[in-house]
Write an enzyme that holds these catalytic residues in place. Structure first.
Site, PDB file in Angstrom:
ATOM      1  CB  SER A 241      64.099  35.606  35.131  1.00 33.44           C
ATOM      2  OG  SER A 241      63.033  34.979  34.462  1.00 33.44           O
ATOM      3  CG  HIS A 271      66.077  32.381  31.375  1.00 32.12           C
ATOM      4  ND1 HIS A 271      64.835  32.067  30.905  1.00 32.12           N
ATOM      5  CD2 HIS A 271      65.846  33.043  32.567  1.00 32.12           C
ATOM      6  CE1 HIS A 271      63.905  32.509  31.738  1.00 32.12           C
ATOM      7  NE2 HIS A 271      64.494  33.116  32.752  1.00 32.12           N
ATOM      8  CG  HIS A 318      60.802  24.976  28.043  1.00 31.66           C
ATOM      9  ND1 HIS A 318      60.390  24.673  29.317  1.00 31.66           N
ATOM     10  CD2 HIS A 318      60.797  26.327  27.955  1.00 31.66           C
ATOM     11  CE1 HIS A 318      60.123  25.785  29.961  1.00 31.66           C
ATOM     12  NE2 HIS A 318      60.358  26.813  29.161  1.00 31.66           N
ATOM     13  NE  ARG A 327      56.387  31.187  26.609  1.00 31.93           N
ATOM     14  CZ  ARG A 327      57.494  31.157  27.361  1.00 31.93           C
ATOM     15  NH1 ARG A 327      57.702  32.124  28.249  1.00 31.93           N
ATOM     16  NH2 ARG A 327      58.372  30.186  27.245  1.00 31.93           N
ATOM     17  CG  ASP A 373      63.553  33.121  24.084  1.00 32.49           C
ATOM     18  OD1 ASP A 373      63.009  34.211  24.309  1.00 32.49           O
ATOM     19  OD2 ASP A 373      63.930  32.343  24.976  1.00 32.49           O
TER      20      ASP A 373
END
Ligand code: HAX
Length: 440
Positions: A241, A271, A318, A327, A373
Site C-alpha cells: 500500500s 496484505h 511477514h 502491533r 492482522d
C-alpha cells in the site's frame, strides 16, 4: 500558511539541502548487491526507496521517527480520560518529525474537523453500487469520486511551478484524511445498519468521531479506534500500500489517485485484507469443530487442514519481520486490559501458542510469528463489530496517515518518477550464457 504546514515546510527545506549534500558527497556509495533470486522473488531485501516516516527492523519491529509503539503509547497526547495515543499525534510526528504537544494535537483535530465536508456526489456514487459490493471497493470508489476536489489536479492543469507541488499535495492530503472517516462510516451504515447515518460530532477527536459515526458509543471502543488508527498507520515504504501510493504519486497523479491505488493494494489478502481473512478463518474453524472455544489440539488440527488444502494461515508470516509483530503485542495488551475473558480473544491467544511451532516445522516459512492482522478482528468482534468484510476499510483509513504524510515528503523533496529496470527471462538466459551484457 497553517502552523503545521509551516513547520513541515521548514523541516522539508532543511532535509532537502541535507539530501542534496548526501547525494553529492556519497552518491556513488554502493548500498548492496542484487541477486537474480531477488529479481525473480519479489525484490525482498533490496533497498530502493527512501521513506521518512517510519523504519522497520526485522527483529525490533516498526519505529515511527525512531519511536517504538510502546514509546508512542507513553509519549503521544491522549484524549481526555483516555489511555491510548491520539492518531493526530502520530501524524504530526510522521509529518514534522517531532513529538507533538497537546496543543499541536488539538490543532490537527480542529483542522481535520474543518476540512471534513464530503460532497454529496461522493455519497451518491457509493449509493449507485450494489449493496453486495465489497466495502473496500465502495471505499476506493468513494475516494475516486472525491478526486473532483483535488487542489493538485486543478493547480497542475492551470500550470503549477514544480516548487509548489508539495503545497497542493499537502492540502489534498489534509482534506483526504479529514474526510475518509465520513466516507468509511457512510459505507458501514449503508451496508450494515439500514442506511441509517449518524452526524459527525464536532467535539470529538478524529478516531473517536469515526467510532461515533459508525455507531459505537462505548468509550473503550473509541480507545480501541485510537490505538487501531495509530498502529496501522505506517510500516515503512516497501509494503504494497505504501509503495503503490508512492509509485503512483511519482507520476504526479494527485493524492486522491495515489491513495486509491495504494488502497487497492491494501485490499489484497496477502496484505491488509488478511484482517478479514483471520476472522473468517476462525469462524469457519468454530463451525467445523462445533465450538467457540477450540482447544490447542483442535486448532493444530485445523491449521494442518488449512495447510494441506494449499492455503496460507492468515495473520501469520511477514516479508520483513522475523518476530512477533509489536502491533500484535499492543493489541494483546489492549485485550488483557479490556476483555481478558472474551472467547474470541482467547482463541486468538491460543492460536498464537499453537501456530508458530507448526509453521516452523515446515522449514520454508521465514517468519512463523503473528502479524498485525492476527489480532485486530477479535477485538472488534468483542464490541459486536462482526462485519469482517469491513475490517480492511478501518486499516485503509489509518494507512492514509502514513502514506499521505510520505507523499507530502515525496513532493517536498522533489523525488522523481519511479522507474526501475525490468528484464525478460530470455535476456537473463543470454546474460547467464555471457552473451548479453545489457543490464550490467
Ligand atoms: N501460512 C502458510 N504458508 C506460509 C505462510 C503462512 N502464514 N507464510 C508464508 N508461507 C509460505 C509462503 O506461501 C511460501 O510458500 P511457497 O514457497 O510454497 O511459495 C513460503 O512460506 C515462504 O514464504 P516467506 O518467504 O516466509 O514469506 P513471503 O515473504 O513470501 O510472504 C506473506 C509474506 C505475509 C505474504 C506470507 O507470510 C503470508 O502469505 N502470510 C499470510 C497472509 C497474511 O497474514 N498477510 C498479512 C501480512 C502483513 C500485512 O501486510 N498486513 O497488512
Amino acid at each position: 500558511m497553517g502552523i503545521i504546514k509551516d513547520k513541515f515546510k521548514t523541516k522539508a527545506d532543511l532535509a532537502s539541502l541535507e539530501i542534496k549534500e548526501i547525494i553529492k558527497e556519497h552518491g556513488n556509495k554502493k548500498i548492496g548487491e542484487v541477486t537474480l533470486a531477488q529479481v525473480y522473488q519479489g525484490m525482498r531485501g533490496i533497498t530502493g526507496l527512501v521513506t521518512e516516516t517510519s523504519l522497520l527492523d526485522a527483529q525490533e519491529g516498526i519505529r515511527f521517527r525512531g519511536y517504538s509503539i510502546p514509546e508512542l503509547q507513553q509519549k503521544l497526547p491522549k484524549a481526555p480520560n483516555g489511555g491510548e495515543p491520539l492518531p493526530e499525534g502520530l501524524f504530526h510526528l510522521m509529518l514534522v518529525g517531532e513529538l507533538p504537544t497537546d496543543e499541536d494535537v488539538n490543532h490537527i483535530t480542529n483542522v481535520w474537523q474543518r476540512r471534513s465536508h464530503v460532497p454529496n456526489h461522493v455519497f451518491a456514487t457509493i449509493d449507485a453500487l450494489p449493496i453486495s459490493t465489497h466495502p473496500m471497493t465502495m471505499f476506493v470508489v468513494g475516494v475516486m469520486a472525491m478526486q473532483t476536489e483535488s487542489h493538485f489536479a486543478k493547480e497542475y492543469a492551470k500550470g503549477l511551478n514544480k516548487k509548489d507541488y508539495w503545497d497542493a499535495v499537502y492540502d489534498d492530503s489534509m482534506d483526504l484524511i479529514a474526510r475518509l472517516p465520513r466516507i468509511a462510516a457512510y459505507i458501514y451504515r449503508r451496508k450494515y445498519r439500514n442506511n441509517e447515518h449518524i452526524h459527525p460530532n464536532g467535539l470529538l477527536d478524529w478516531a473517536g468521531n469515526f467510532a461515533h459515526m459508525m455507531g459505537y458509543t462505548d468509550e473503550s471502543f473509541k480507545e480501541l479506534m485510537r490505538l487501531y488508527m495509530t498502529i496501522h498507520a505506517d510500516h515503512e515504504g516497501g509494503n504494497v500500500s505504501a509503495h503503490t501510493t508512492h509509485l503512483v504519486g511519482s507520476a504526479l497523479s494527485d493524492p486522491y489517485l495515489s491513495y486509491a491505488a495504494g488502497m487497492n493494494g491494501l485490499a489484497g489478502p496477502l496484505h491488509g485484507l488478511a484482517n478479514q481473512e483471520v476472522i473468517k478463518w476462525i469462524y469457519e474453524m468454530q463451525e467445523q469443530i462445533g465450538t467457540d472455544e477450540p482447544t490447542s489440539e483442535q486448532i493444530a488440527d485445523y491449521v494442518q487442514k488449512t495447510l494441506a488444502s494449499g492455503k496460507v494461515v492468515p495473520g501469520y508470516g511477514h516479508a520483513v519481520l522475523r518476530k512477533t509483530d509489536p502491533r500484535f503485542e499492543a493489541q494483546m495488551e489492549f485485550g488483557k486490559k479490556h476483555m481478558p475473558d472474551d472467547k474470541m480473544v482467547n482463541t486468538v491467544w491460543n492460536i498464537y501458542k499453537t501456530v508458530p511451532p507448526i509453521l516452523q516445522s515446515l522449514g520454508k516459512i521465514k517468519n512463523p510469528w503473528p502479524n498485525v492482522d492476527a489480532h485486530s478482528g477479535a477485538l472488534l468482534v468483542h464490541y459486536g463489530f462482526v462485519e469482517y468484510e469491513f475490517y480492511t476499510v478501518l486499516f485503509a483509513v489509518s494507512r492514509s496517515l502514513g502514506v499521505l504524510a510520505s507523499l507530502c515528503w515525496d513532493r517536498a523533496l522533489a523525488f522523481p518518477l519511479e522507474r526501475p529496470k525490468s528484464v525478460t527471462t530470455d535476456s537473463v538466459k543470454n546474460w547467464i550464457a555471457g552473451k548479453d551484457e545489457i543490464w550490467e
